[in-house]
Design a protein around this motif. Structure first.
Motif, short mmCIF file in Angstrom:
data_model
loop_
_atom_site.label_atom_id
_atom_site.label_comp_id
_atom_site.label_asym_id
_atom_site.label_seq_id
_atom_site.Cartn_x
_atom_site.Cartn_y
_atom_site.Cartn_z
N VAL A 148 47.71 7.29 18.82
CA VAL A 148 47.54 6.26 17.79
C VAL A 148 47.71 6.89 16.40
CG1 VAL A 148 45.89 4.70 16.69
CG2 VAL A 148 46.11 4.73 19.18
N GLN A 149 47.08 8.05 16.20
CA GLN A 149 47.22 8.74 14.91
C GLN A 149 48.69 9.01 14.61
OE1 GLN A 149 44.80 9.73 12.67
NE2 GLN A 149 43.20 8.73 13.83
N GLN A 150 49.42 9.44 15.63
CA GLN A 150 50.83 9.75 15.45
C GLN A 150 51.65 8.52 15.10
OE1 GLN A 150 52.53 12.74 15.57
NE2 GLN A 150 54.41 11.62 15.09
N LEU A 175 36.48 13.07 13.61
CA LEU A 175 36.36 13.25 12.16
C LEU A 175 37.54 12.62 11.43
CD1 LEU A 175 35.01 16.90 11.82
CD2 LEU A 175 33.85 14.79 11.13
N GLN A 176 38.73 12.70 12.00
CA GLN A 176 39.88 12.04 11.37
C GLN A 176 39.67 10.54 11.30
OE1 GLN A 176 43.17 13.56 13.86
NE2 GLN A 176 43.92 14.68 12.09
N GLU A 234 28.42 7.17 9.88
CA GLU A 234 27.68 7.34 11.13
C GLU A 234 28.54 8.07 12.17
OE1 GLU A 234 25.39 4.76 14.62
OE2 GLU A 234 26.10 3.76 12.80
N LEU A 235 29.81 7.66 12.27
CA LEU A 235 30.71 8.34 13.20
C LEU A 235 30.91 9.79 12.77
CD1 LEU A 235 32.58 8.25 15.66
CD2 LEU A 235 34.41 7.42 14.15
N GLN A 236 30.98 10.04 11.48
CA GLN A 236 31.12 11.41 11.00
C GLN A 236 29.92 12.25 11.43
OE1 GLN A 236 30.09 12.68 6.88
NE2 GLN A 236 32.31 12.97 6.64
N ARG A 237 28.73 11.73 11.27
CA ARG A 237 27.53 12.48 11.67
C ARG A 237 27.54 12.76 13.17
NH1 ARG A 237 24.99 9.10 7.93
NH2 ARG A 237 24.43 7.61 9.57
#
Length: 404
Positions: free
Chosen positions: A190-192, A259-260, A269-272
């Motif tokens: 998906v990122q790509q 993290l991306q 929250e997802l980062q933590r």
């Protein structure tokens, strides 16, 4: 950490990336049949001519990414090598499936492109997709981009709707499993596919992104004290060795994937969760306190893992750890994360690079001695080392440019 230290890391990492690219440019290209040799000995000698589709796709992707985003790698020989590798893949990697109307990619090919082996998984197709999409970005070939998008739809179908096209028999004792590798790989794709292509394309994959994240988060087990490699489809712990398996390097890779996403979605929250559970926790349980380095596999209950290589120190988990800790520090500026990066950096650069012949050794004993002196094989190619060096160079450049 001082600017001088950041500069020192940046210089070493940049030089390692230059040397790694030079090694693969010199030794891996098959100018007769196309594609790349990946079974390379310590000095670059080809010891086996089989070509592994995972590694063919990864090398095309890596060449294109370097060519497209770093000025010093915008060289004709890199672009031509990528195009030749892409042509080899398009000509030989796809293996038709007359029964389902779908097609799969081979896992392994002869030097001249004859299929040797097919895996009943999605990963050859994933790396084929990565190659096609990134190559389309540097060549402007819309057919390649369309091919990548069509492959993505087939992968989603296999993973979320009907896996029968993979050819794996459904056996009564084989428990359906959420292996962390699958949602991680889809999230990577998906990122790509969405990078730089605007809001409309991003929205197309919004639901899939959320699904992948939730599937990865299911691997947080034992009241948040462990990341397990395999869980049930409902997110419960599985019985036996399969259920107790831990792969610290894989968890760390999942951490920087998350993290991306957290940065793109501004989700604190997802980062933590990514940092606490997928970066710091895998390091705590995976780092060898006696000899240094990351164990390859562990058993969450302390049993001896059944994988014979469990105690070895492999190149790629350390690559993922370097990316994960540096990205986590870049996002939070917490000094303890940079201290962890420094610890992993010292072990990695003291053990894996080969000062004599170039590139990195991939397989060390638990004590840190070279176990296999090859530079490439069926699973180690031009990917984890250069991707790590490339991403760390960019992260360090950003940190140095934004010093307070």
């Amino acid at each position: 950490m001082s600017v001088v230290q950041l500069e020192e890391w940046r210089q070493r990492i940049g030089k390692e990336l230059d040397d790694t690219v030079a090694f693969w440019l010199k030794y891996s290209h098959d100018t007769t049949h196309g594609g790349f040799f990946t079974c390379l000995g310590r000095d670059g000698t080809v010891y086996d001519e089989l070509k592994y589709v995972w590694l063919q796709g990864r090398q095309v992707w890596m060449y294109c990414r370097l060519y497209r985003t770093m000025e010093r790698f915008r060289k004709p020989e890199i672009l031509e090598a990528a195009k030749a590798g892409g042509a080899f893949l398009r000509r030989f990697a796809r293996v038709s499936s007359s029964s389902s109307g779908q097609w799969k990619c081979a896992f392994c090919l002869t030097r001249d492109g004859k299929a040797v082996k097919i895996q009943r998984t999605v990963f050859s197709e994933c790396f084929y997709l990565l190659a096609m999409d990134e190559l389309s970005r540097v060549t402007g070939d819309q057919g390649m981009q369309l091919e990548a998008e069509q492959m993505m739809e087939q992968l989603i179908h296999w993973v979320r709707v009907d896996s029968s096209g993979l050819g794996r028999p459904q056996l009564p004792g084989d428990l359906p499993t959420n292996s962390m590798a699958v949602p991680m790989m889809l999230l990577c794709l998906v990122q790509q596919l969405t990078e730089g292509r605007g809001q409309e394309v991003a929205q197309k994959y919004t639901e899939l992104t959320g699904w992948c994240v939730q599937q990865i988060l299911q691997h947080i087990q034992r009241d948040g004290t462990a990341i397990l490699e395999n869980v049930s489809l409902q997110g419960a712990e599985l019985p036996g060795c399969q259920g107790r398996l831990q792969n610290p390097g894989h968890a760390l890779e999942a951490g920087w994937f998350l993290l991306q996403v957290s940065a793109q979605q501004q989700d604190s929250e997802l980062q933590r969760t990514a940092i606490d559970k997928f970066v710091e926790l895998p390091f705590q349980f995976g780092w060898d306190k006696g000899h240094g380095g990351l164990f390859y596999f562990l058993d969450v209950d302390g049993h001896c893992p059944t994988q014979l290589e469990w105690s070895m120190k492999l190149w790629w988990p350390h690559c993922e750890a370097l990316i994960a800790f540096l990205m986590a520090y870049r996002q939070t500026k917490k000094p303890e994360l940079l201290e962890r990066f420094s610890e992993v950096y010292q072990y990695t650069f003291n053990h894996f690079p080969d000062a004599k012949s170039g590139e990195w050794f991939g397989y060390l004993t638990q004590e840190g001695k070279v176990a296999l002196d090859l530079k490439g094989g069926p699973f180690k190619g031009f990917f984890h080392v250069p991707r790590c060096l490339y991403m760390c160079e960019l992260l360090l450049d950003d940190l140095l440019a934004n010093q307070d």
